[in-house]
Design an enzyme around this catalytic site. Sequence first.
Site, PDB file in Angstrom:
ATOM      1  N   ASN A 151     -14.112  20.817  -8.279  1.00 58.47           N
ATOM      2  CA  ASN A 151     -14.047  19.347  -7.759  1.00 58.47           C
ATOM      3  C   ASN A 151     -13.669  19.425  -6.298  1.00 58.47           C
ATOM      4  OD1 ASN A 151     -13.149  16.727  -7.590  1.00 58.47           O
ATOM      5  ND2 ASN A 151     -12.796  16.699  -9.749  1.00 58.47           N
TER       6      ASN A 151
ATOM      7  N   ARG B 289     -10.130  21.637  -6.668  1.00 58.36           N
ATOM      8  CA  ARG B 289      -9.862  22.131  -7.809  1.00 58.36           C
ATOM      9  C   ARG B 289     -10.808  22.787  -8.795  1.00 58.36           C
ATOM     10  NH1 ARG B 289      -9.320  17.518 -11.095  1.00 58.36           N
ATOM     11  NH2 ARG B 289     -10.847  18.341 -12.340  1.00 58.36           N
TER      12      ARG B 289
ATOM     13  N   GLU C 117     -16.780   6.257 -11.419  1.00 58.94           N
ATOM     14  CA  GLU C 117     -15.292   6.621 -11.016  1.00 58.94           C
ATOM     15  C   GLU C 117     -14.717   5.711 -10.006  1.00 58.94           C
ATOM     16  OE1 GLU C 117     -14.656  11.179 -10.935  1.00 58.94           O
ATOM     17  OE2 GLU C 117     -17.047  11.026 -10.656  1.00 58.94           O
TER      18      GLU C 117
ATOM     19  N   GLY D 247      -8.703  14.045  -8.426  1.00 59.90           N
ATOM     20  CA  GLY D 247      -7.719  12.977  -8.589  1.00 59.90           C
ATOM     21  C   GLY D 247      -6.382  13.048  -7.917  1.00 59.90           C
TER      22      GLY D 247
ATOM     23  N   GLU E 256     -16.639  24.344 -13.088  1.00 59.16           N
ATOM     24  CA  GLU E 256     -17.007  23.642 -11.985  1.00 59.16           C
ATOM     25  C   GLU E 256     -15.964  23.510 -11.047  1.00 59.16           C
ATOM     26  OE1 GLU E 256     -16.711  19.075 -12.726  1.00 59.16           O
ATOM     27  OE2 GLU E 256     -17.735  19.898 -14.342  1.00 59.16           O
TER      28      GLU E 256
ATOM     29  N   SER F 282     -15.733  13.188 -13.810  1.00 58.09           N
ATOM     30  CA  SER F 282     -15.066  12.688 -14.774  1.00 58.09           C
ATOM     31  C   SER F 282     -15.352  12.775 -16.310  1.00 58.09           C
ATOM     32  CB  SER F 282     -14.308  11.081 -14.530  1.00 58.09           C
ATOM     33  OG  SER F 282     -13.708  11.057 -13.379  1.00 58.09           O
TER      34      SER F 282
ATOM     35  N   TYR G 230      -7.635  10.067 -18.144  1.00 56.35           N
ATOM     36  CA  TYR G 230      -6.995   8.990 -17.753  1.00 56.35           C
ATOM     37  C   TYR G 230      -6.377   8.056 -18.548  1.00 56.35           C
ATOM     38  CZ  TYR G 230     -10.309  10.474 -14.155  1.00 56.35           C
ATOM     39  OH  TYR G 230     -11.091  11.209 -13.177  1.00 56.35           O
TER      40      TYR G 230
ATOM     41  N   ASP H 176     -12.001  24.206 -12.280  1.00 54.96           N
ATOM     42  CA  ASP H 176     -11.715  24.210 -13.724  1.00 54.96           C
ATOM     43  C   ASP H 176     -12.241  25.681 -14.689  1.00 54.96           C
ATOM     44  OD1 ASP H 176     -10.724  21.881 -13.209  1.00 54.96           O
ATOM     45  OD2 ASP H 176     -12.593  20.731 -13.622  1.00 54.96           O
TER      46      ASP H 176
END
Length: 342
Positions: free
Chosen positions: A306, A289, A13, A310, A304, A184, A250, A291
Amino acid sequence: MNIVVLAGGISTEREISIVSGTQVCKALREKGHRAILMDVYFGNVEIQPANAFPENYDTDAAAAYMRGFDGNIEAAKAAQKEFFGPKVLEICREADVVFLALHGENGENGKVQAAFDLLGIVYTGSGYLGSALAMDKALSKKLFREGGVPTPGGVTLHQGETVKSTAGYNVGLPCVVKPSCGGSSVGVFIAETEEAFQAAVAEAFSYESEIVVESYIKGREFSVGVVDGEAYPVIEIAPIEGFYDYKNKYQAGSTIETCPAEISAEQTARMQEYAVLAYNVLKLENYARVDFMMDDNGDMYCLEANTLPGMTPTSLLPQEAAALGMTFADLCEKLIQVSLKK
Protein backbone atom coordinates in the site's frame (compact mmCIF):
# COMPACT_ATOMS: atom_id res chain seq x y z
CA MET A 1 6.47 25.20 5.50
CA ASN A 2 3.38 25.85 3.43
CA ILE A 3 1.74 22.45 2.93
CA VAL A 4 -1.35 21.26 1.06
CA VAL A 5 -2.83 18.06 2.49
CA LEU A 6 -4.63 16.58 -0.49
CA ALA A 7 -7.50 14.21 0.28
CA GLY A 8 -11.01 13.22 -0.79
CA GLY A 9 -11.41 12.38 -4.46
CA ILE A 10 -13.92 10.00 -6.00
CA SER A 11 -12.65 6.52 -5.06
CA THR A 12 -14.52 4.09 -2.81
CA GLU A 13 -12.10 5.19 -0.06
CA ARG A 14 -13.07 8.87 -0.14
CA GLU A 15 -14.25 9.03 3.48
CA ILE A 16 -11.15 7.29 4.84
CA SER A 17 -9.04 9.72 2.85
CA ILE A 18 -10.82 12.69 4.42
CA VAL A 19 -10.26 11.22 7.89
CA SER A 20 -6.56 10.66 7.14
CA GLY A 21 -6.17 14.13 5.66
CA THR A 22 -7.87 15.81 8.61
CA GLN A 23 -5.60 14.12 11.13
CA VAL A 24 -2.45 14.80 9.09
CA CYS A 25 -3.36 18.46 8.65
CA LYS A 26 -3.90 18.88 12.38
CA ALA A 27 -0.60 17.13 13.16
CA LEU A 28 1.35 19.29 10.74
CA ARG A 29 -0.25 22.39 12.25
CA GLU A 30 0.93 21.17 15.66
CA LYS A 31 4.45 21.05 14.20
CA GLY A 32 4.22 24.71 13.23
CA HIS A 33 3.54 24.25 9.51
CA ARG A 34 0.91 26.25 7.65
CA ALA A 35 -1.00 23.23 6.40
CA ILE A 36 -4.38 23.35 4.66
CA LEU A 37 -6.78 20.58 3.65
CA MET A 38 -8.10 20.37 0.07
CA ASP A 39 -10.28 17.98 -1.90
CA VAL A 40 -8.37 16.88 -4.99
CA TYR A 41 -11.55 16.54 -7.05
CA PHE A 42 -13.80 19.36 -5.82
CA GLY A 43 -11.17 21.87 -4.76
CA ASN A 44 -12.20 25.08 -3.02
CA VAL A 45 -13.15 28.20 -4.96
CA GLU A 46 -12.96 30.27 -1.76
CA ILE A 47 -9.18 29.84 -1.35
CA GLN A 48 -7.05 32.61 -2.81
CA PRO A 49 -3.34 32.02 -3.60
CA ALA A 50 -2.31 35.23 -1.82
CA ASN A 51 -3.59 33.95 1.54
CA ALA A 52 -3.85 30.22 0.93
CA PHE A 53 -1.77 29.28 3.97
CA PRO A 54 -3.08 31.30 6.94
CA GLU A 55 -1.58 31.27 10.41
CA ASN A 56 -4.93 30.36 11.97
CA TYR A 57 -6.95 27.63 10.32
CA ASP A 58 -10.03 25.50 11.11
CA THR A 59 -9.21 22.00 9.83
CA ASP A 60 -12.55 20.53 10.93
CA ALA A 61 -14.39 23.22 8.96
CA ALA A 62 -12.31 22.35 5.89
CA ALA A 63 -13.20 18.67 6.32
CA ALA A 64 -16.90 19.55 6.65
CA TYR A 65 -16.66 21.60 3.43
CA MET A 66 -15.24 18.54 1.66
CA ARG A 67 -18.00 16.26 2.96
CA GLY A 68 -20.53 18.70 1.59
CA PHE A 69 -19.72 17.32 -1.87
CA ASP A 70 -20.34 13.68 -0.94
CA GLY A 71 -23.75 13.61 -2.59
CA ASN A 72 -22.44 15.17 -5.83
CA ILE A 73 -19.83 12.58 -6.77
CA GLU A 74 -21.83 10.50 -9.25
CA ALA A 75 -23.27 13.59 -10.96
CA ALA A 76 -19.81 15.12 -11.26
CA LYS A 77 -18.41 11.91 -12.73
CA ALA A 78 -21.31 11.66 -15.19
CA ALA A 79 -20.61 15.22 -16.32
CA GLN A 80 -17.00 14.15 -17.04
CA LYS A 81 -15.63 16.91 -14.87
CA GLU A 82 -11.85 17.21 -15.08
CA PHE A 83 -10.10 15.47 -12.20
CA PHE A 84 -8.36 18.33 -10.42
CA GLY A 85 -10.87 20.63 -8.77
CA PRO A 86 -10.94 24.46 -8.73
CA LYS A 87 -7.74 26.04 -7.41
CA VAL A 88 -6.12 22.65 -6.62
CA LEU A 89 -3.18 22.81 -9.00
CA GLU A 90 -2.83 26.55 -8.52
CA ILE A 91 -2.55 26.21 -4.72
CA CYS A 92 -0.39 23.07 -4.89
CA ARG A 93 2.13 24.99 -7.01
CA GLU A 94 2.36 27.57 -4.20
CA ALA A 95 3.06 24.92 -1.53
CA ASP A 96 6.50 23.77 -0.43
CA VAL A 97 5.19 20.19 -0.50
CA VAL A 98 1.89 18.39 -0.99
CA PHE A 99 1.10 15.66 1.54
CA LEU A 100 -0.89 13.02 -0.34
CA ALA A 101 -3.58 11.67 1.98
CA LEU A 102 -5.42 10.15 -0.97
CA HIS A 103 -6.56 6.52 -0.90
CA GLY A 104 -7.84 4.34 -3.70
CA GLU A 105 -7.75 4.34 -7.48
CA ASN A 106 -7.19 7.92 -8.55
CA GLY A 107 -4.89 8.77 -5.68
CA GLU A 108 -2.63 5.75 -5.55
CA ASN A 109 -2.43 4.53 -9.16
CA GLY A 110 0.27 6.98 -10.21
CA LYS A 111 -1.81 9.40 -12.26
CA VAL A 112 -1.78 12.24 -9.72
CA GLN A 113 1.92 11.61 -9.13
CA ALA A 114 2.68 11.76 -12.86
CA ALA A 115 0.75 15.03 -13.23
CA PHE A 116 2.63 16.54 -10.31
CA ASP A 117 5.96 15.42 -11.76
CA LEU A 118 5.16 17.21 -15.02
CA LEU A 119 4.18 20.35 -13.14
CA GLY A 120 7.15 20.30 -10.78
CA ILE A 121 4.98 19.89 -7.68
CA VAL A 122 6.76 18.18 -4.77
CA TYR A 123 4.69 15.49 -3.01
CA THR A 124 4.96 12.74 -0.41
CA GLY A 125 5.10 9.03 -1.13
CA SER A 126 6.13 6.97 -4.11
CA GLY A 127 6.46 8.23 -7.65
CA TYR A 128 4.13 7.40 -10.53
CA LEU A 129 5.85 4.15 -11.53
CA GLY A 130 5.94 2.50 -8.11
CA SER A 131 2.42 3.72 -7.37
CA ALA A 132 1.09 2.15 -10.58
CA LEU A 133 2.91 -1.14 -10.04
CA ALA A 134 1.71 -1.53 -6.45
CA MET A 135 -1.88 -0.54 -7.27
CA ASP A 136 -2.18 -3.32 -9.85
CA LYS A 137 -2.32 -6.48 -7.72
CA ALA A 138 -2.06 -8.77 -10.72
CA LEU A 139 1.13 -7.08 -11.90
CA SER A 140 2.61 -6.73 -8.41
CA LYS A 141 2.10 -10.45 -7.75
CA LYS A 142 3.98 -11.24 -10.95
CA LEU A 143 6.82 -8.96 -9.89
CA PHE A 144 6.84 -10.53 -6.42
CA ARG A 145 7.29 -13.99 -7.92
CA GLU A 146 10.05 -12.82 -10.25
CA GLY A 147 11.78 -10.91 -7.46
CA GLY A 148 11.78 -13.70 -4.88
CA VAL A 149 9.00 -12.34 -2.66
CA PRO A 150 6.72 -15.24 -1.59
CA THR A 151 3.09 -14.62 -2.53
CA PRO A 152 -0.03 -16.81 -2.77
CA GLY A 153 -0.55 -18.63 -6.06
CA GLY A 154 -3.30 -17.29 -8.25
CA VAL A 155 -4.55 -16.11 -11.61
CA THR A 156 -5.85 -12.92 -13.21
CA LEU A 157 -9.29 -12.95 -14.84
CA HIS A 158 -10.69 -10.45 -17.32
CA GLN A 159 -14.32 -9.53 -17.77
CA GLY A 160 -15.96 -11.34 -20.66
CA GLU A 161 -13.89 -14.51 -20.56
CA THR A 162 -15.42 -17.84 -19.58
CA VAL A 163 -15.02 -18.47 -15.85
CA LYS A 164 -13.77 -21.95 -14.97
CA SER A 165 -14.09 -23.79 -11.69
CA THR A 166 -11.48 -23.18 -8.99
CA ALA A 167 -9.88 -26.49 -9.90
CA GLY A 168 -9.39 -25.17 -13.42
CA TYR A 169 -7.31 -22.35 -11.99
CA ASN A 170 -5.43 -24.60 -9.56
CA VAL A 171 -6.29 -22.47 -6.54
CA GLY A 172 -8.68 -24.79 -4.68
CA LEU A 173 -11.19 -23.87 -2.00
CA PRO A 174 -11.44 -21.68 -0.09
CA CYS A 175 -9.98 -18.98 -2.31
CA VAL A 176 -9.80 -15.19 -2.38
CA VAL A 177 -11.42 -13.09 -5.11
CA LYS A 178 -10.64 -9.39 -5.35
CA PRO A 179 -10.51 -6.48 -7.81
CA SER A 180 -7.03 -6.02 -9.22
CA CYS A 181 -6.78 -2.32 -8.40
CA GLY A 182 -9.08 -1.86 -5.42
CA GLY A 183 -8.18 -0.78 -1.91
CA SER A 184 -9.36 -1.06 1.71
CA SER A 185 -10.56 -4.60 0.93
CA VAL A 186 -13.54 -3.21 -0.99
CA GLY A 187 -14.93 -6.00 -3.20
CA VAL A 188 -12.78 -8.71 -1.60
CA PHE A 189 -14.43 -12.08 -1.00
CA ILE A 190 -13.40 -15.40 0.53
CA ALA A 191 -15.25 -18.14 -1.35
CA GLU A 192 -15.65 -21.51 0.36
CA THR A 193 -17.81 -23.24 -2.28
CA GLU A 194 -17.94 -23.28 -6.07
CA GLU A 195 -21.25 -21.45 -5.97
CA ALA A 196 -19.78 -18.79 -3.72
CA PHE A 197 -16.76 -18.53 -6.02
CA GLN A 198 -18.90 -17.87 -9.09
CA ALA A 199 -20.94 -15.27 -7.17
CA ALA A 200 -17.77 -13.61 -5.86
CA VAL A 201 -16.32 -13.37 -9.37
CA ALA A 202 -19.49 -11.72 -10.66
CA GLU A 203 -19.52 -9.27 -7.74
CA ALA A 204 -15.81 -8.43 -8.07
CA PHE A 205 -16.32 -7.69 -11.77
CA SER A 206 -18.91 -5.08 -10.76
CA TYR A 207 -15.98 -3.06 -9.37
CA GLU A 208 -13.39 -3.61 -12.12
CA SER A 209 -12.88 -5.42 -15.42
CA GLU A 210 -9.78 -7.25 -14.09
CA ILE A 211 -9.79 -9.34 -10.93
CA VAL A 212 -7.39 -11.60 -9.05
CA VAL A 213 -8.19 -15.10 -7.79
CA GLU A 214 -5.65 -16.50 -5.36
CA SER A 215 -5.20 -19.33 -2.92
CA TYR A 216 -6.50 -18.64 0.57
CA ILE A 217 -3.78 -18.67 3.20
CA LYS A 218 -5.13 -19.73 6.57
CA GLY A 219 -3.14 -18.20 9.39
CA ARG A 220 -2.19 -14.90 10.99
CA GLU A 221 -2.14 -11.52 9.24
CA PHE A 222 0.63 -8.95 9.60
CA SER A 223 1.77 -5.65 8.16
CA VAL A 224 5.17 -4.00 7.96
CA GLY A 225 5.78 -0.34 7.26
CA VAL A 226 8.84 0.61 5.24
CA VAL A 227 10.04 4.21 5.59
CA ASP A 228 13.03 5.45 3.59
CA GLY A 229 14.00 1.84 2.87
CA GLU A 230 13.92 0.80 6.55
CA ALA A 231 11.43 -1.75 7.90
CA TYR A 232 9.39 -0.68 10.93
CA PRO A 233 8.19 -3.06 13.67
CA VAL A 234 5.82 -5.81 12.54
CA ILE A 235 2.17 -5.37 13.56
CA GLU A 236 -0.27 -8.27 13.80
CA ILE A 237 -3.89 -7.75 12.72
CA ALA A 238 -6.46 -10.11 14.26
CA PRO A 239 -10.10 -9.38 13.35
CA ILE A 240 -12.53 -10.51 16.05
CA GLU A 241 -14.86 -11.86 13.34
CA GLY A 242 -14.18 -12.70 9.70
CA PHE A 243 -11.17 -11.30 7.84
CA TYR A 244 -9.58 -7.86 7.63
CA ASP A 245 -12.28 -6.35 5.41
CA TYR A 246 -13.48 -2.75 5.15
CA LYS A 247 -15.58 -2.95 8.34
CA ASN A 248 -12.82 -4.52 10.39
CA LYS A 249 -10.30 -1.98 9.14
CA TYR A 250 -12.29 1.08 10.09
CA GLN A 251 -14.86 0.16 12.76
CA ALA A 252 -13.49 0.69 16.24
CA GLY A 253 -13.18 -2.47 18.33
CA SER A 254 -13.46 -4.84 15.36
CA THR A 255 -9.78 -5.82 15.28
CA ILE A 256 -7.06 -6.58 17.80
CA GLU A 257 -3.77 -5.05 16.65
CA THR A 258 -0.53 -6.00 18.38
CA CYS A 259 2.71 -4.11 17.82
CA PRO A 260 5.38 -5.34 17.98
CA ALA A 261 3.83 -8.62 16.84
CA GLU A 262 4.31 -11.59 19.13
CA ILE A 263 6.44 -13.70 16.82
CA SER A 264 10.02 -14.89 17.08
CA ALA A 265 12.97 -12.62 16.39
CA GLU A 266 13.83 -14.78 13.38
CA GLN A 267 10.31 -14.50 11.98
CA THR A 268 10.30 -10.75 12.58
CA ALA A 269 13.61 -10.28 10.76
CA ARG A 270 12.50 -12.47 7.85
CA MET A 271 9.20 -10.65 7.40
CA GLN A 272 10.95 -7.29 7.55
CA GLU A 273 13.45 -8.48 4.92
CA TYR A 274 10.59 -9.56 2.65
CA ALA A 275 8.87 -6.19 3.20
CA VAL A 276 11.95 -4.26 2.12
CA LEU A 277 12.42 -6.64 -0.82
CA ALA A 278 8.81 -6.09 -1.93
CA TYR A 279 9.31 -2.32 -1.54
CA ASN A 280 12.36 -2.47 -3.81
CA VAL A 281 10.85 -4.89 -6.33
CA LEU A 282 7.92 -2.52 -6.87
CA LYS A 283 10.27 0.49 -7.12
CA LEU A 284 8.60 2.23 -4.20
CA GLU A 285 9.96 5.39 -2.63
CA ASN A 286 9.84 7.17 0.70
CA TYR A 287 7.26 5.02 2.49
CA ALA A 288 4.76 2.21 2.08
CA ARG A 289 3.09 -0.58 4.03
CA VAL A 290 3.43 -4.23 3.03
CA ASP A 291 0.85 -6.84 4.09
CA PHE A 292 1.51 -10.52 4.85
CA MET A 293 -0.11 -13.78 5.87
CA MET A 294 1.77 -16.44 7.84
CA ASP A 295 0.44 -20.00 7.97
CA ASP A 296 0.71 -22.50 10.79
CA ASN A 297 4.04 -23.75 9.41
CA GLY A 298 5.55 -20.28 9.64
CA ASP A 299 5.59 -19.81 5.87
CA MET A 300 5.04 -16.18 4.87
CA TYR A 301 3.13 -14.82 1.91
CA CYS A 302 3.14 -11.22 0.74
CA LEU A 303 -0.34 -10.07 -0.23
CA GLU A 304 0.25 -6.53 -1.49
CA ALA A 305 1.88 -3.17 -0.86
CA ASN A 306 0.00 0.00 0.00
CA THR A 307 1.75 3.15 -1.20
CA LEU A 308 -0.43 5.65 0.68
CA PRO A 309 -1.42 3.80 3.86
CA GLY A 310 -4.06 5.11 6.23
CA MET A 311 -2.87 8.02 8.34
CA THR A 312 -5.04 8.33 11.40
CA PRO A 313 -3.38 7.98 14.82
CA THR A 314 -4.81 4.44 15.11
CA SER A 315 -3.83 3.34 11.58
CA LEU A 316 -1.24 0.59 11.21
CA LEU A 317 1.79 2.62 10.13
CA PRO A 318 1.36 5.19 12.94
CA GLN A 319 1.08 2.33 15.44
CA GLU A 320 4.36 0.90 14.16
CA ALA A 321 5.98 4.31 14.46
CA ALA A 322 4.65 4.62 18.02
CA ALA A 323 6.44 1.37 18.87
CA LEU A 324 9.64 3.20 17.91
CA GLY A 325 8.76 6.09 20.21
CA MET A 326 7.45 8.42 17.49
CA THR A 327 4.30 10.48 17.94
CA PHE A 328 1.79 10.75 15.11
CA ALA A 329 2.98 14.30 14.42
CA ASP A 330 6.60 13.10 14.41
CA LEU A 331 5.72 10.48 11.81
CA CYS A 332 3.94 13.03 9.59
CA GLU A 333 7.00 15.26 9.81
CA LYS A 334 9.33 12.38 8.94
CA LEU A 335 7.27 11.35 5.90
CA ILE A 336 7.60 14.89 4.59
CA GLN A 337 11.34 15.03 5.24
CA VAL A 338 12.12 11.70 3.53
CA SER A 339 9.96 12.73 0.57
CA LEU A 340 11.73 16.07 0.24
CA LYS A 341 15.06 14.26 -0.05
CA LYS A 342 14.11 12.94 -3.48
